[in-house]
Design a protein around this motif. Structure first.
Motif, PDB file in Angstrom:
ATOM      1  N   LYS A  38     -22.804 -19.650  15.612  1.00 46.30           N
ATOM      2  CA  LYS A  38     -23.521 -18.396  15.482  1.00 46.30           C
ATOM      3  C   LYS A  38     -23.143 -17.421  16.577  1.00 46.30           C
ATOM      4  O   LYS A  38     -23.095 -17.778  17.748  1.00 46.30           O
ATOM      5  CB  LYS A  38     -25.015 -18.672  15.561  1.00 46.30           C
ATOM      6  N   PHE A  39     -22.829 -16.191  16.171  1.00 46.01           N
ATOM      7  CA  PHE A  39     -22.671 -15.102  17.135  1.00 46.01           C
ATOM      8  C   PHE A  39     -23.755 -14.075  16.803  1.00 46.01           C
ATOM      9  O   PHE A  39     -24.794 -14.483  16.260  1.00 46.01           O
ATOM     10  CB  PHE A  39     -21.221 -14.570  17.076  1.00 46.01           C
ATOM     11  N   ALA A  40     -23.577 -12.810  17.108  1.00 47.64           N
ATOM     12  CA  ALA A  40     -24.684 -11.871  16.874  1.00 47.64           C
ATOM     13  C   ALA A  40     -24.939 -11.725  15.378  1.00 47.64           C
ATOM     14  O   ALA A  40     -24.058 -11.300  14.629  1.00 47.64           O
ATOM     15  CB  ALA A  40     -24.365 -10.519  17.496  1.00 47.64           C
ATOM     16  N   SER A  41     -26.140 -12.085  14.957  1.00 44.49           N
ATOM     17  CA  SER A  41     -26.428 -12.134  13.530  1.00 44.49           C
ATOM     18  C   SER A  41     -27.917 -12.348  13.313  1.00 44.49           C
ATOM     19  O   SER A  41     -28.662 -12.525  14.269  1.00 44.49           O
ATOM     20  CB  SER A  41     -25.690 -13.302  12.896  1.00 44.49           C
ATOM     21  N   CYS A  42     -28.311 -12.393  12.059  1.00 40.84           N
ATOM     22  CA  CYS A  42     -29.717 -12.616  11.745  1.00 40.84           C
ATOM     23  C   CYS A  42     -29.974 -14.044  11.301  1.00 40.84           C
ATOM     24  O   CYS A  42     -31.087 -14.372  10.907  1.00 40.84           O
ATOM     25  CB  CYS A  42     -30.166 -11.669  10.646  1.00 40.84           C
ATOM     26  N   ASP A  43     -28.978 -14.896  11.279  1.00 40.12           N
ATOM     27  CA  ASP A  43     -29.101 -16.292  10.836  1.00 40.12           C
ATOM     28  C   ASP A  43     -29.105 -16.457   9.322  1.00 40.12           C
ATOM     29  O   ASP A  43     -29.124 -17.578   8.816  1.00 40.12           O
ATOM     30  CB  ASP A  43     -30.387 -16.961  11.372  1.00 40.12           C
ATOM     31  N   THR A  88     -20.430  -9.518  20.479  1.00 36.50           N
ATOM     32  CA  THR A  88     -21.031  -8.369  21.171  1.00 36.50           C
ATOM     33  C   THR A  88     -21.154  -8.580  22.674  1.00 36.50           C
ATOM     34  O   THR A  88     -21.633  -7.702  23.373  1.00 36.50           O
ATOM     35  CB  THR A  88     -22.447  -8.070  20.628  1.00 36.50           C
ATOM     36  N   THR A  89     -20.777  -9.770  23.137  1.00 34.26           N
ATOM     37  CA  THR A  89     -20.824  -9.972  24.592  1.00 34.26           C
ATOM     38  C   THR A  89     -19.518 -10.626  25.046  1.00 34.26           C
ATOM     39  O   THR A  89     -18.830 -11.287  24.250  1.00 34.26           O
ATOM     40  CB  THR A  89     -21.977 -10.908  25.024  1.00 34.26           C
ATOM     41  N   ASP A 119     -19.602 -14.326  24.503  1.00 36.26           N
ATOM     42  CA  ASP A 119     -19.315 -14.710  23.119  1.00 36.26           C
ATOM     43  C   ASP A 119     -17.823 -14.629  22.806  1.00 36.26           C
ATOM     44  O   ASP A 119     -17.284 -15.468  22.082  1.00 36.26           O
ATOM     45  CB  ASP A 119     -20.102 -13.825  22.137  1.00 36.26           C
ATOM     46  N   CYS A 122     -21.476  -9.634   9.199  1.00 39.19           N
ATOM     47  CA  CYS A 122     -21.379  -9.505  10.660  1.00 39.19           C
ATOM     48  C   CYS A 122     -20.043 -10.051  11.139  1.00 39.19           C
ATOM     49  O   CYS A 122     -19.319  -9.406  11.895  1.00 39.19           O
ATOM     50  CB  CYS A 122     -22.500 -10.282  11.343  1.00 39.19           C
TER      51      CYS A 122
END
Ligand code: FAD
Ligand code: SF4
Ligand code: SF4
Ligand code: SF4
Lengths: 364, 260, 270, 429
Positions: free
Chosen positions: B14-19, B66-67, B70, B90
């Motif tokens: 998982k990276f930046a996301s809503c799952d 986004t980081t 990451d 995403c």
């Protein structure tokens, strides 16, 4: 053999629907849904679009009220009968691993028989064309055959031409001439019924009716003439076969490619387009199921062979579609692939008009 | 067919996301146990505490980068993965959080956080493919669970996933929906959007809003006037293409064309 | 149409990336076909692809396919060993027009994998050797490692009643065979050009080059036969994928007389 | 005992990414820090300038597990701002949609994420090897929740059918009726779930929480009601900002929230139940009683029992809505655009979800504020750790780590939601 026409009223029409379902048919006909007239299951006269008509133009369809309560006072809608005879998604077979290596089981064909109510002349021609494709070549499509055989067709002579109709110029309407069991011509509250088959005549005999007079028949003819005179579009169809095949590099193909979305809508709504793709889906238990779905020559993968697509550009894909419809279809099946129903014009989101494209190519 | 000697290892990252995309796997109520039978779930924190060491045969990657942390973690994920499949908008096209790419992130941070100095974040949200090689990209916001199963079984069987790249319209017609654009009910992105969802939105009487991103050979320029006829204004056009797949090429260009 | 299960009896590695299968039907029924026809070959759970039949049609108990691994399906097939079961639908398509060329000199022009669709025809011609005039095979490959069906070639070269011009594009020094393009090999053939019939099996661009060479020697295009390749899904003219203008490659082809297909060939992206 | 640092690098079986850091010095717990390293996604910032019509679709993407909650809070806030009055049928359908989400989310949490803690497994898949029946039952109930979402919303995750004023398309009575049989079966099974989870062993851990939930709505709360607490609070959502504030903790991408003047508070099943138990359906009340729940509950480990009871309720309620359903004349209500501010709180599965929007005259968003349940609960979760962990310090590191994880999972924290939120971690020094 010749059959005798009769007149029936709304009670007769109700009796017709009733008789068909008593005889075990799944009765399908026009009904209003989602602001359009679609083909779906019909339980009785009440399901029919009484008092509705449609306004159609390139990329535009609007349902409108009529000032009478005609049941068939509109042109063809978004659906074609092909969705029942040649369904958009079809399971073909399932393969499972077994001791011998694999076991294949063909999906069963449905046992229901269809009765179509309200088939227009252009649609009869379209069905006849798909009959040629699926039943009359060296190979028969068993799935189409299972659905087509025993289908009962009740045609309606159009009393209103749609804004995108051009059957008159394709010689496919507006008057139904063959390929039906019964045909109706609607007057207010009354229908002239003409049988076109023994089955149709037999069914007609069971309905409340009166004998048709010369005047009734004359009136029906006038309806068709009036309709023919009010066609929304015209296609100059003579010589179009050579015209297109002689102009495969015409600059108009670039022009249309700039507008075409290659979305495939025209192929999906066309009552004669028959292309399909198969796909195999395995589940994790190791079984595989093959399904067949409507495909479109507008997709890139349609012509994929090792190394790439044969028709990568939208230009070549539009050209494939139109030349197939109007030209190579004739070579393949002895008939045009277009019956002038106008659906591809109405349901193209950007209103690309096949009659206009032909005119442009003819123009130079 | 000879069974592979050991079950392939599956990892879900998982990276930046809503799952939502990884949740699709848990939403396969009928198939989940079969999936668990066919693969070894080696890393999937949302589902299990158990962690098996890499390398992994298949990695599903959700989310965008986004980081800085990451970005580095992703390199390691790639190193550990034989096949890397991105799942969802995403991971494939920066996702909704990619809207930051068009704005000043410092300003964004100060809108949301009292102490922006605590927040470590990159200026942009970028798709996985910006950072590492990707073996397959599955579209959608969220992905369709049947397509996810299809991609998994395809990779397990060594075949090409059957994921058509044509328009949503083809699915819409198969479903028997009456075109919302032509009947004047809504502006619809279906003609330029990648199929896969099953044409849900038109079936619910609204226009497709493009959550599967652009289809093959999209022609958004030609569609634009029709969307205007259907009630979208210029800023609306700019926005609709800049939502869930903001950096997908065709959508990005079209959104910029409308001055956004 | 449901695939019929066949078992792979033997796998022969022809050259790197190309393999030949000998297949037996599970029910033992003979597989009757004519040279030039093809099958849809299905690997369980992977996919189905069109493949020409490369065997000898007089041995209907063994179905022979030669396949080059180029993509997902053909690569997966390459992993299969003897004993594996695959599905077969077929035979499909129009065969080589063998009866129409009786009495003529025959020249076969092909390269690498292109010999696969021609092999069955050559077998049949040899079975009916007395029906034909001279028989010449011009076969070109990139290098000496790309030569397929070496056993066949060996046998054919040993025959007095046929000529095999094997040519390789490049070879290590010391190679004693012919080096160069197929065009030169065609020119070297000694047949009665004004009446000879040619069978060409190469990629679309190279086909054109061969046809031009033959035309220069006097083989008119109505005496040149080619096979075409298009995407195929149903193989019975119902799915629409293999169309080139008016023709369905699966049922009207894959074998065409060149003069009839040439106008379609020359249109880009048609 | 030496100083121990216990890190749980990645908190498993929670939605999103967080870590826990416990620092234990001999017999003293020095630090209990939950760190959320889920990167920030800036929803509030980029909502500015978007149209109010887009907000339900955009905010849904905050969380794939409870998108409906975001859609519900968003549409109610917009309707508040624009003065749109929704029809009773739409209100009922929204309840139904929320039932679907509660079922799906609660069952996911109970069976897949939380039950393995009690039964001693790493996860549901491992648990399925020994208890296939349990996992299959869970999946079957979950599927029914998803079926509601799919039918009414178009798809399970990020439904497409919700719009300001109502729905894009409302189902026919017959369509909803098609769910009935499956719902009945699931209801039956869900009673078994209550029994199952009530039989788990719960540590004796009660806390005097400040419990906050929607209430005084005359119904078990989903979309309506006042914001109430067990300490006597009763305000409208519009007054939320005056009573609750978010603050930003260092090294956290998640904002925390506190009750002004009172500190940490708790939303979610414990609060909902303790403030509204009497409004559950008779069947759900009966199930609660049989499970040994009193009229209120202050043991967070028992939250799983309340979730099970709420699933019974949601299935029961879904059946009630379906049976009473008559399609509305119009699928949605609208009103002329105007500038304004709108507020809404609804009950996400994990707790109360607050939205506030300021809309300009042209319908574009000027300002947005979203406070997800997990942000509100974070301080209480840390307090749970601080008050329970000292009693467990004699346990092995593994066991301690596991107990702490479980303490966090009690609240089903959704870190995806919370980021616009922080970081978490555990250490023994
Ligand atoms: C009449 C005919 C005879 C052939 N005979 C032979 C032969 O004897 N030996 C041989 O090695 N090859 C032959 N081919 C070519 C062979 O079919 C392709 O190489 C093969 O389909 C490639 O599939 P792939 O998955 O390995 O690779 P890719 O090219 O990557 O194909 C990917 C997918 O695209 C589809 N696809 C690609 N090409 C075709 C096609 N032509 N028809 C249908 N689907 C396609 C398939 O679904 C395939 O799985 C023949 C082709 C035709 C049309
Ligand atoms: S080409 Fe167009 S007008 Fe002709 S039959 Fe098809 S849809 Fe109708
Ligand atoms: S509704 Fe949208 S997706 Fe469906 S056919 Fe029309 S334009 Fe295409
Ligand atoms: S119709 Fe468009 S927006 Fe709707 S779910 Fe499908 S791809 Fe997404």
């Amino acid at each position: 053999m010749s059959y005798h026409p009769s007149m029936i009223g709304l009670d007769g029409l109700a009796a017709l629907i009733e008789a068909l379902s008593v005889d075990g048919f799944r009765v399908l006909g026009p009904t209003v849904r989602d602001d359009a007239i679609v083909y779906d299951d019909i339980a009785g006269v009440d399901d029919l679009p009484a008092g509705w008509t449609d306004e159609q133009d390139g990329g535009r369809y609007r349902l409108k009220r009529r000032d009478d309560s005609a049941l068939f006072g509109y042109a063809v809608g978004p659906h074609a009968w092909k969705r029942f005879l040649h369904p958009p998604l079809l399971r073909l077979w399932r393969a499972e691993p077994d001791s011998a290596g694999m076991k294949l089981t063909a999906a069963p064909e449905p046992e229901e028989r269809f009765a179509f109510l309200g088939v227009r002349s252009c649609e009869l021609h379209a069905i006849a064309i798909q009959d040629k494709v699926f039943l009359q070549g060296p190979y028969v499509d068993p799935h189409y055959k299972a659905r087509r055989e025993g289908a009962f067709l009740v045609a309606v002579n159009c009393g209103t031409a749609g804004g995108t109709c051009f059957c008159a110029s394709m010689n496919t309407g507006p008057r139904a001439t063959a390929g039906f069991d019964l045909t109706l011509t609607e007057f207010t509250g009354e229908f002239l019924v003409e049988p076109g088959s023994d089955a149709g005549a037999a069914l007609l005999a069971r309905l409340p009716q009166r004998a048709a007079t010369e005047a009734d028949i004359e009136r029906a003819r006038a309806v068709s003439e009036r309709t023919a005179a009010s066609m929304g579009r015209h296609m100059q169809a003579d010589g179009v076969h050579d015209l297109l095949l002689d102009n495969l590099e015409h600059k108009r193909w670039d022009d249309v490619a700039a507008r075409c979305l290659s979305c495939g809508n025209c192929t999906q709504v066309c009552p004669t387009c028959f292309c399909t793709a198969v796909s195999d889906v395995n589940d994790l238990s190791g079984a595989t199921e093959r399904t067949r779905r409507w495909d479109s020559c507008f997709s890139v993968d349609f012509s994929y062979i090792h190394g790439g697509s044969v028709r990568p550009s939208p230009r070549s894909r539009y050209r494939q579609w139109m030349t197939h419809k109007l030209a190579s279809w004739v070579d393949q099946f002895g008939t045009s692939g277009c019956v002038g129903c106008g659906r591809c014009i109405t349901w193209c989101p950007v209103g690309i008009d096949i009659t206009e494209e032909v005119r442009a190519i003819r123009g130079g | 067919m000879a069974k592979p000697p050991r079950k392939p290892k599956l990892a879900v990252w998982k990276f930046a996301s809503c799952d939502g995309c990884q949740l699709s796997l848990l939403d396969c109520e009928d198939e989940l146990l079969a999936v668990a039978g066919a693969v070894e779930i080696a890393y999937f924190p949302e589902a299990t505490r158990a962690v098996l060491k890499g390398p992994y045969d298949i990695s599903l990657v959700e989310g965008s980068v986004t980081t800085q942390h990451d970005a580095e973690r992703l390199l390691e994920v790639r190193r550990q993965s034989r096949r890397l499949i991105t799942i969802g908008a995403c991971a494939t096209a920066a996702g909704i959080q990619g809207l930051r790419n068009f704005k000043d992130v410092r300003e964004f941070t100060s809108v949301v956080y009292a102490h922006p100095e605590f927040i470590e974040t990159l200026e942009t949200s970028t798709p996985i493919s910006t950072h590492v090689e990707v073996d397959y990209e599955l579209r959608g916001c969220p992905i369709d669970k049947h397509q996810l199963l299809e991609v998994l079984t395809a990779f397990l069987n060594g075949r090409r996933p059957n994921i058509p790249a044509h328009s949503v319209c083809v699915e819409c017609k198969a479903r028997g929906t009456v075109c919302v654009l032509v009947r004047g009910a809504a502006a619809c992105l279906g003609p330029v959007t990648h199929a896969g969802c099953g044409a849900i939105c038109p079936a619910y009487n609204r226009g497709c809003y493009g959550c599967f991103g652009p289809k093959e050979t999209p022609n958004a320029v030609s569609l634009a006037p029709r969307l205007v006829d259907a009630g979208m204004d210029k800023t609306g056009l700019g926005r609709v293409y800049r939502t869930f797949n903001p950096v997908a090429d065709a959508f990005k260009k079209e959104s910029e064309r409308h001055g956004t | 149409m449901v695939p019929v299960p066949f078992r792979i009896a033997k796998v022969i590695r022809e050259i790197p990336g190309v393999y030949t299968w000998h297949l037996k039907s599970l029910d033992g029924k003979p597989f009757v076909y004519r040279p030039g026809q093809f099958n849809m070959v299905y690997q369980f759970g992977v996919g189905e692809i069109p493949v020409s039949i490369s065997g000898d049609c007089r041995e209907p108990d063994t179905l022979v396919h030669t396949i080059r691994a180029v993509g997902p399906v053909t690569n997966a097939m390459q992993q299969l060993r003897a004993g594996a079961v695959v599905g077969i639908r077929g035979p499909f398509g129009r065969p080589w027009p063998i009866d129409e060329v009786v009495g003529s000199d025959l020249i076969f022009v092909t390269s690498t994998i292109g010999l696969a669709p021609l092999r069955g025809l050559i077998h049949e011609v040899l079975h009916r050797r007395e029906d034909f005039g001279k028989v010449v095979v011009c076969y070109g490959t990139r290098g000496i490692d790309d030569i397929m069906y070496e056993a066949d070639l060996h046998k054919w070269r040993a025959r007095f009643d046929m000529h095999v011009h094997l040519t390789v594009h490049s070879a290590p020094s010391g190679y004693r065979g012919r080096v160069g393009g197929v065009v030169a090999a065609i020119r070297a053939a000694q047949v009665d050009w004004p009446s000879a019939q040619a069978f060409v099996c190469r990629s679309e661009t190279l086909t054109r080059q061969a046809v031009d060479t033959l035309a220069g020697l006097g083989v008119t295009k109505d005496r040149v036969w080619v096979t075409l390749e298009r995407n195929m899904q149903c193989a019975i003219g119902l799915c629409g994928h293999c169309q080139i203008g008016p023709t369905f490659v699966c049922k009207d082809g894959p074998v065409y007389r060149y003069d009839q297909i040439e106008p379609l060939y020359s249109v880009r992206e048609f | 005992m030496a100083r121990r640092t216990i890190n749980v690098d990645v908190l498993a079986r929670v939605e999103g990414e967080g870590a826990l850091r416990l620092v234990v010095d001999g017999a003293v717990l020095r630090e209990a820090e939950l760190r959320i390293f889920e990167p920030p996604r800036f929803f509030e910032a980029f909502l500015r300038g978007r149209s109010y019509t887009e907000v339900p679709d955009i905010t849904a993407r905050i969380c794939g597990i409870c998108p409906v909650a975001y859609q519900m809070s968003a549409v109610h806030a917009m309707e508040d701002a624009l003065g749109i009055v929704i029809s009773p049928a739409v209100r009922e359908l929204r309840r139904l949609l929320y039932c679907g989400e509660w079922i799906e989310s609660h069952v996911l949490h109970m069976y897949m994420l939380h039950a393995p803690d009690f039964l001693g497994y790493d996860g549901a898949v491992e648990m399925a090897a020994d208890h296939p029946g349990i996992v299959q039952t869970g999946l079957a109930i979950k599927k029914v929740g998803n079926a509601i979402l799919k039918l009414l919303g178009g798809r399970e995750i990020h439904p497409v059918n919700v719009r300001v004023g109502g729905f894009y398309r409302v189902p026919a009575k017959r369509e909803l009726g098609s769910l009935r049989d499956d719902l009945k079966r699931a209801l039956e099974a869900s009673l078994g779930t209550v029994k199952l989870v009530a039989g788990f062993e719960f540590p004796d851990c009660e806390r005097d929480y400040d419990l906050v939930a929607l209430g005084e709505a005359g119904e078990y709360p989903f979309n309506a009601g006042r914001v109430v607490s067990n300490k006597g609070l009763s305000i409208t959502p519009a007054e939320y900002d005056a009573h609750f504030e978010e603050y930003h903790v260092k090294r956290s991408n998640a904002l925390h929230s506190r009750h002004v003047g009172a500190g940490a508070y708790l939303t979610g099943p414990l609060a909902r139940y303790s403030l509204n138990a009497a409004l559950l359906s008779p069947l759900a009340q009966q199930a609660a009683k049989e499970a040994g729940l009193g009229p209120t509950c202050a043991n967070p480990f028992r939250s799983i029992v309340i979730r099970a009871v709420e699933v019974v309720y949601a299935l029961d309620e879904a059946l009630r809505v379906i049976d009473a359903y008559e399609p509305p004349d119009r699928p949605y209500a609208d009103a002329p655009l105007r500038a304004g501010i709108g507020y809404a709180c609804t009950e996400a599965p994990r707790g109360m979800l607050y939205h506030r929007y300021e809309i300009a005259e042209d319908g574009s968003i000027l300002d947005a504020k979203i406070v997800p349940p997990t942000s509100q609960n974070l301080p209480s979760i840390e307090d749970d750790l601080r008050s329970f962990a000292p009693g467990w310090l004699s346990e092995t590191n593994d066991r301690l780590r596991h107990l702490c994880e479980q303490t966090i999972r009690n609240h089903d924290p959704c870190i995806s939601c919370a980021t616009h939120f922080l970081k978490v971690e555990v250490v023994r020094v």
